[in-house]
Design an enzyme around this catalytic site. Structure first.
Site, PDB file in Angstrom:
ATOM      1  N   LYS A 274     162.661 116.861  62.538  1.00 53.71           N
ATOM      2  CA  LYS A 274     162.752 117.362  61.166  1.00 53.71           C
ATOM      3  C   LYS A 274     164.224 117.630  60.851  1.00 53.71           C
ATOM      4  O   LYS A 274     164.963 118.133  61.718  1.00 53.71           O
ATOM      5  CB  LYS A 274     161.943 118.656  61.056  1.00 53.71           C
ATOM      6  CG  LYS A 274     161.865 119.253  59.653  1.00 53.71           C
ATOM      7  CD  LYS A 274     161.005 120.532  59.668  1.00 53.71           C
ATOM      8  CE  LYS A 274     160.785 121.096  58.286  1.00 53.71           C
ATOM      9  NZ  LYS A 274     159.923 122.306  58.313  1.00 53.71           N
TER      10      LYS A 274
ATOM     11  N   SER B 112     156.033 121.883  55.046  1.00 51.95           N
ATOM     12  CA  SER B 112     157.293 121.238  54.777  1.00 51.95           C
ATOM     13  C   SER B 112     157.684 120.176  55.797  1.00 51.95           C
ATOM     14  O   SER B 112     158.545 119.336  55.509  1.00 51.95           O
ATOM     15  CB  SER B 112     158.405 122.280  54.697  1.00 51.95           C
ATOM     16  OG  SER B 112     158.619 122.889  55.964  1.00 51.95           O
TER      17      SER B 112
ATOM     18  N   SER C  67     154.085 125.215  58.033  1.00 43.45           N
ATOM     19  CA  SER C  67     154.802 123.944  57.832  1.00 43.45           C
ATOM     20  C   SER C  67     154.699 122.946  58.970  1.00 43.45           C
ATOM     21  O   SER C  67     155.130 121.801  58.809  1.00 43.45           O
ATOM     22  CB  SER C  67     156.279 124.222  57.543  1.00 43.45           C
ATOM     23  OG  SER C  67     156.441 124.612  56.201  1.00 43.45           O
TER      24      SER C  67
END
Lengths: 483, 101
Positions: free
Chosen positions: A77, A152, A176
């Site tokens: 990420k 996210s 997330s």
């Protein structure tokens, strides 16, 4: 070998059945062919990945052990700080920033032999539930390209589901990791607060943020988690307990465990999600667990408490983005003008909203009514869990109220916040929690269920997740897009 | 408490060091009010006997040994700066700025 387990890939590299370079190239070719449509990657580091894989192969050739993740290609990420590789946190304000160091979790992965393929799309500063707050591009769900992968850590989930990396790392502040894992049909685990170092991870809300893996199996999750857990003197909130041994947990079974189902987690959810939870409960009962109803009376206050605490912490954490030391700079005149212009130009709408919300909650005169009150309610939410764990070993619930929703579906900010309604309490209480695929909706979309454990008891979470995975029979399905 | 005036929103933006356009200010006023109305549920909870929670996991403040560690070389730390000169971050003149810093 694209769809092989992390353990099998590492074994194949260590025994020279495949070279790390071949394995890495296989993923790089898939990314080149497919990611234009998917949008999971913000940056692909082809040269760095081949160089890292070459070092692993040289290590094997010398008869040395490159580590438990030998040659296994990972996507990160884009909130993980990576030396020499652009890190944006999905924000324009960090556009072009090349960090001068690796964060601890990334350094641990590299030390274990993993090969970093690139940086994955996410909501800006990890704020969002659909990946639509990325300042750079849309990320799509590989099961249905008109739908969101969740957020996210949307790119982290989409890339694993589509076979564009072997596993990925995400971060989870209110769901997330678990929410996108559920929506993309992969395993995601958020460890206990403090289990994995946050040093070198772009901060959102520091009392809630935690790093964890997204994988195609529970066994993969256990293996990756072992590699990244452990005390880090550079993170003051890192727990001092030694890293847990987790490799045997996914197959240890659930015989004799008591699983609690919270009565408050019903309500407004998709009937197919409710059915998936019932099915998972039946699987666990069949495997020898005792399934009981429990009560978490303050459940409905988790969302308002979270949306006071997280924005408050974010408004403080994001003060560092001021256009002085890194990132973009805008504006002329005095320092305050430069700050305001830089931040006005660099932050997107949701980040600005949360900074404003947090500034409001922390203002003199409002502090007691919002921030202090939310921290008191948080204590009650944690107490609910402590009381529940007196009578059960783990908690089973939905991960999300619905399967993956359509891109553009949630019109107001608050509607979007509701996507995390089942995952927020886990962060407020600092507990470990996982999402594991448990069913398919009639539309074909994946459905995940959530398992929460006691603090530091990731092993039981993995035992329960493993039992569901074995019996649910949905793990070998891949999205048609990925074929 | 959830009705926010335009002046309050503008003041918050100054405190938050955010330059917002006219459109953003108007939108922010609506959005913040719509979110804050849901926060009012917190007031229903009796917390008179509850200490605020600051840490999810109980922990004492730990101090590590004060041992010198290598840090980033100055030129590396400055590499990403929008404006750097002579081994320093270059910033706008602070002294003459009306608001200070």
């Amino acid at each position: 070998m694209i769809w092989s387990s992390v353990a099998d890939q590492a074994h194949a590299v260590r025994t020279k059945a495949i070279s790390a370079v071949e394995l890495t190239r296989a993923y790089l070719e898939r990314i080149a062919a497919k990611d234009g449509e998917l949008g999971a990657y913000l940056a692909v580091d082809e040269a760095g990945a081949i160089a890292a894989a070459t070092r692993v192969d040289e290590c094997v050739a010398r008869g040395e052990d490159p580590g438990p993740l030998a040659g296994v290609p990972v996507g990160l990420k884009d909130v993980f700080v990576t030396e020499g590789l652009a890190t944006t946190a999905g924000s324009r304000i960090l556009e072009g920033w090349i960090p001068p160091y690796d964060g601890t979790a990334v350094a641990q992965l590299r030390a274990a032999g993993a090969v970093v393929l690139g940086k994955l799309n996410c909501d800006e500063f990890a704020m969002g539930s659909s990946n639509e707050n990325s300042a750079y591009k849309l990320c799509r769900n590989p099961w249905d390209l008109t739908r969101t992968p969740g957020g996210s850590s949307g790119g982290s989930a989409a890339a694993v589901a589509a076979g564009l990396c072997s596993f990925s790392l995400g971060t989870d502040t209110g769901g997330s990791i678990r929410q996108p894992a559920a929506m993309c049909g992969v395993v995601g685990i958020k460890p206990t607060y403090g289990r994995v170092s946050r040093w070198g991870v772009v901060a959102y809300a520091s009392s809630l943020d935690q790093v964890g893996p997204l994988t195609r199996s529970v066994a993969d999750a256990a293996l990756v988690l072992e590699a990244i857990c452990g005390h880090d003197p550079r993170d003051a909130t890192s727990v001092v307990e030694p890293a847990p041994l987790l490799a045997s947990a996914p197959t240890a079974g659930v015989d004799g465990l008591t699983i609690g189902i919270p009565v408050e987690y019903g309500g407004d959810i998709d009937p197919e999600i409710a059915a998936a939870v019932q099915r998972a409960a039946a699987i666990l009962r069949e495997a020898g667990a005792n399934v009981v109803e429990i009560s978490l009376p303050h459940t409905r206050y988790a969302l308002p408490a979270y949306y006071v605490i997280a924005p408050a912490e974010a408004s403080s954490n994001l003060a560092r983005y001021d256009g002085i030391r890194y990132g973009i700079r805008r504006g002329e005149g005095g320092l305050a003008e430069v700050y305001r212009a830089t931040r006005g130009a660099g932050f997107g709408a949701e980040v600005k909203r949360r900074i404003m919300l947090g500034t409001y909650a922390l203002r003199a005169g409002y502090y007691d009514a919002y921030y202090k009150k939310a921290q008191q309610v948080r204590a009650l939410i944690k107490r609910d869990f402590e009381q529940a764990y007196a009578t059960c070993d783990a908690i089973l619930s939905p991960t999300t109220p619905t399967p993956a929703f359509a891109l553009g579906a949630n019109a107001t900010p608050y509607e979007m916040y509701l996507a995390d309604v089942f995952t927020l309490a886990c962060n407020l209480a600092g507990l470990p929690g996982a999402s594991v695929p448990a069913a398919r909706a009639s539309s074909g979309l994946p459905i995940g269920v959530q398992i929460l454990g006691r603090p530091l008891d990731e092993a039981t979470v993995l035992r329960v997740a493993g039992a569901i995975e074995r019996a649910a029979g949905v793990m070998d399905l891949h999205p048609p897009f990925a074929s | 408490m959830s009705g926010l005036t335009r002046a309050e929103v503008e003041e918050l933006a100054v405190l938050a060091r955010l330059e917002l356009t006219e459109d953003e200010l108007a939108r922010m006023q609506v959005d913040l009010a719509a979110i804050l109305v849901h926060m009012e549920a917190l007031a229903e909870v009796d917390t008179s006997a509850v200490a605020p929670m600051t840490h999810a996991v109980p922990m004492d403040l730990r101090l590590r040994k004060d041992e010198p560690q290598p840090s980033l070389p100055v030129e590396v730390a400055l590499r990403a700066a929008p404006d750097a000169r002579d081994g320093h971050f270059r910033v706008p003149n602070i002294i003459k700025t009306q608001e200070g810093a």
